[in-house]
Design a protein around this motif. Structure first.
Motif, short mmCIF file in Angstrom:
data_model
loop_
_atom_site.label_atom_id
_atom_site.label_comp_id
_atom_site.label_asym_id
_atom_site.label_seq_id
_atom_site.Cartn_x
_atom_site.Cartn_y
_atom_site.Cartn_z
N GLY A 175 3.48 -39.29 7.50
CA GLY A 175 3.97 -39.67 6.38
C GLY A 175 3.60 -39.11 5.18
O GLY A 175 2.45 -38.55 5.33
N SER A 176 4.19 -39.47 4.13
CA SER A 176 3.73 -38.94 2.67
C SER A 176 2.77 -39.90 2.21
O SER A 176 2.90 -41.08 1.91
N TYR A 177 1.64 -39.64 1.68
CA TYR A 177 0.68 -40.08 1.08
C TYR A 177 0.43 -40.16 -0.26
O TYR A 177 0.62 -39.05 -0.95
N LEU A 178 -0.13 -41.24 -0.91
CA LEU A 178 -0.25 -41.21 -2.67
C LEU A 178 -1.74 -41.43 -2.60
O LEU A 178 -2.47 -42.04 -1.96
N LYS A 179 -2.27 -40.87 -3.37
CA LYS A 179 -3.72 -40.70 -3.77
C LYS A 179 -4.05 -41.03 -5.41
O LYS A 179 -3.19 -40.94 -6.09
N SER A 189 -0.49 -36.80 -2.19
CA SER A 189 -1.83 -36.21 -1.67
C SER A 189 -1.52 -34.67 -1.34
O SER A 189 -2.33 -33.92 -1.79
N HIS A 190 -0.08 -34.19 -0.85
CA HIS A 190 -0.19 -32.68 -0.95
C HIS A 190 0.80 -31.91 -1.92
O HIS A 190 0.63 -30.76 -1.73
N ASP A 191 0.91 -32.74 -2.90
CA ASP A 191 1.34 -32.11 -4.04
C ASP A 191 0.94 -32.70 -5.54
O ASP A 191 2.04 -33.56 -5.91
N ASP A 192 -0.12 -32.41 -5.93
CA ASP A 192 -0.45 -33.39 -7.08
C ASP A 192 0.27 -32.87 -8.34
O ASP A 192 -0.14 -33.76 -9.30
N THR A 193 1.07 -32.16 -8.44
CA THR A 193 2.05 -32.01 -9.44
C THR A 193 3.10 -33.28 -9.53
O THR A 193 3.72 -33.46 -10.50
N VAL A 194 3.18 -33.83 -8.41
CA VAL A 194 4.21 -34.99 -8.25
C VAL A 194 3.18 -36.00 -8.80
O VAL A 194 2.43 -36.73 -8.05
N SER A 195 3.18 -36.39 -10.25
CA SER A 195 2.57 -37.54 -10.82
C SER A 195 3.30 -38.66 -11.24
O SER A 195 4.25 -38.53 -11.97
N LYS A 215 -4.92 -52.67 8.72
CA LYS A 215 -6.30 -52.18 8.84
C LYS A 215 -6.53 -51.20 9.70
O LYS A 215 -6.20 -51.28 10.92
N ARG A 216 -7.22 -49.98 9.34
CA ARG A 216 -7.48 -48.96 10.20
C ARG A 216 -8.94 -48.24 9.89
O ARG A 216 -9.17 -48.41 8.66
N TRP A 217 -9.52 -47.87 10.86
CA TRP A 217 -10.93 -47.42 10.77
C TRP A 217 -10.46 -45.98 10.53
O TRP A 217 -9.84 -45.10 11.11
N THR A 218 -11.07 -45.27 9.04
CA THR A 218 -10.36 -44.21 8.52
C THR A 218 -11.54 -43.44 8.15
O THR A 218 -12.69 -43.58 7.85
N LEU A 219 -11.34 -42.05 8.02
CA LEU A 219 -12.29 -41.03 7.73
C LEU A 219 -11.17 -39.86 6.94
O LEU A 219 -10.48 -39.43 7.75
N TRP A 220 -11.30 -39.50 5.67
CA TRP A 220 -10.84 -38.56 4.83
C TRP A 220 -11.69 -37.64 4.85
O TRP A 220 -12.92 -37.61 4.71
N GLY A 221 -11.15 -36.16 4.75
CA GLY A 221 -11.94 -34.98 4.38
C GLY A 221 -12.74 -35.29 3.08
O GLY A 221 -12.21 -35.64 1.90
N ALA A 222 -14.00 -34.88 3.16
CA ALA A 222 -14.78 -35.13 1.99
C ALA A 222 -14.35 -33.94 0.62
O ALA A 222 -13.95 -32.89 1.16
N GLU A 223 -14.54 -34.51 -0.47
CA GLU A 223 -14.30 -33.67 -1.57
C GLU A 223 -15.16 -32.62 -1.49
O GLU A 223 -16.31 -32.27 -1.16
N LYS A 224 -14.53 -31.15 -1.77
CA LYS A 224 -14.79 -29.94 -1.95
C LYS A 224 -15.24 -29.62 -0.70
O LYS A 224 -16.05 -28.42 -0.31
N SER A 225 -14.67 -30.14 0.27
CA SER A 225 -15.11 -29.58 2.00
C SER A 225 -13.82 -28.68 2.45
O SER A 225 -12.58 -28.98 1.68
N PRO A 226 -13.87 -28.14 3.41
CA PRO A 226 -12.72 -27.53 4.01
C PRO A 226 -11.49 -28.61 4.47
O PRO A 226 -10.47 -28.18 4.54
N GLU A 282 -10.86 -31.16 2.75
CA GLU A 282 -10.44 -32.21 1.42
C GLU A 282 -9.17 -32.38 1.59
O GLU A 282 -8.07 -31.64 1.92
N GLY A 283 -8.67 -33.88 1.48
CA GLY A 283 -7.18 -34.28 1.54
C GLY A 283 -6.84 -34.56 2.81
O GLY A 283 -5.67 -34.91 3.14
N GLN A 284 -7.59 -34.03 3.92
CA GLN A 284 -6.95 -34.24 5.43
C GLN A 284 -7.47 -35.58 5.76
O GLN A 284 -8.57 -36.36 5.81
N LEU A 285 -6.49 -36.30 6.54
CA LEU A 285 -6.85 -37.59 7.22
C LEU A 285 -7.24 -37.23 8.78
O LEU A 285 -6.65 -36.63 9.51
N ILE A 286 -8.61 -37.39 8.84
CA ILE A 286 -9.27 -36.93 9.76
C ILE A 286 -9.16 -38.14 11.06
O ILE A 286 -8.73 -37.76 12.28
#
Length: 239
Positions: free
Chosen positions: A50-54, A64-70, A84-95, A97-101
């Motif tokens: 699905g499409s994510y909003l951040k 999340s995949h196109d921050d020009t859509v604001s 509720k879900r146990w969640t881990l997102w990619g860390a900022e400035k990491s390879p 970043e923005g990935q739902l792990i």
């Protein structure tokens, strides 16, 4: 003839006439079930597809995949569903970043999936551990107004986003839902006992202080604008 648990699709997943006021929830159900049915046998997870909003660094709600859509720093939505879900997102400035792990309902499954992912990405061991998993609220939201424009129309399929609330916002949304249930918004026509998925909610980003630190972070303020009524958007309702 429709029933309370049906959505009639007109064209491209456009909910047409429904026999209940839970139009948004039924529209989401129709899209998710349609996606899974169309891809039967492929073991796809709508939560991952699905499409994510951040929230951007500037405090705006963006795709999340196109921050020009604001949508700016506030957006009016219906939070139709959440889990509720146990969640881990990619860390900022990491390879990543923005990935739902990881995003799993069961903690043990989430840990196993993270361990498997780390085994396949050994360079990431220095960036992530099991302790980084967080229990977050995953919300299905439909914008009804943003950037001064109405976003819900009778002849268009609703825009459906997923949004992973941070831990603080997960708690904050629960408090907000309780305030609605307790009748805090009676003065604007929202009766006590109403669910948070039956109202229009304004999400606004706000800067917050981190306890014991000079650092600040962005969170979400939840404000009830009134009961969601499909007719306000030209959507035909029976019954």
């Amino acid at each position: 003839m429709t029933t309370e648990n049906q959505v009639v699709a007109a064209g491209n997943n456009v909910p047409a006439v429904v026999n209940a006021s839970n139009y948004i929830a039924l529209a989401i159900q129709a899209k998710v079930e349609g996606f899974l049915a169309a891809n039967e046998g492929l073991d796809l997870d709508y939560v991952r597809m699905g499409s994510y909003l951040k929230i951007s660094k500037k405090g705006n709600f963006v795709e999340s995949h196109d921050d020009t859509v604001s949508y700016g720093d506030n957006i009016d939505v219906v939070v139709a569903k959440a889990e509720k879900r146990w969640t881990l997102w990619g860390a900022e400035k990491s390879p990543e970043e923005g990935q739902l792990i990881v995003a799993d309902r069961d903690e043990a499954v989430a840990k196993a999936n993270l361990e498997n992912w780390l085994a396949n990405n050994p360079d990431a061991y220095e960036r992530y551990s099991i302790d980084d998993l967080q229990l977050r609220l995953l919300a299905y939201i439909v914008p009804v107004r943003a950037n001064g424009q109405v976003m819900l129309h009778p002849d268009q399929a609703p825009t459906i986003y997923l949004m992973s609330f941070a831990q603080g916002d997960t708690f904050g949304f629960g408090q907000y839902a309780m305030s609605i249930f307790d009748g805090k918004y009676k003065t604007i026509g929202v009766a006590g006992g109403t669910g948070a998925n039956k109202v229009v909610t304004r999400l606004t980003t706000e800067e917050r202080d981190r306890k014991g630190s000079t650092d600040t972070f962005l969170g979400i303020k939840f404000e009830c604008l009134g009961v969601f009524n499909p007719a306000d958007y030209g959507i035909e309702i029976q019954g």
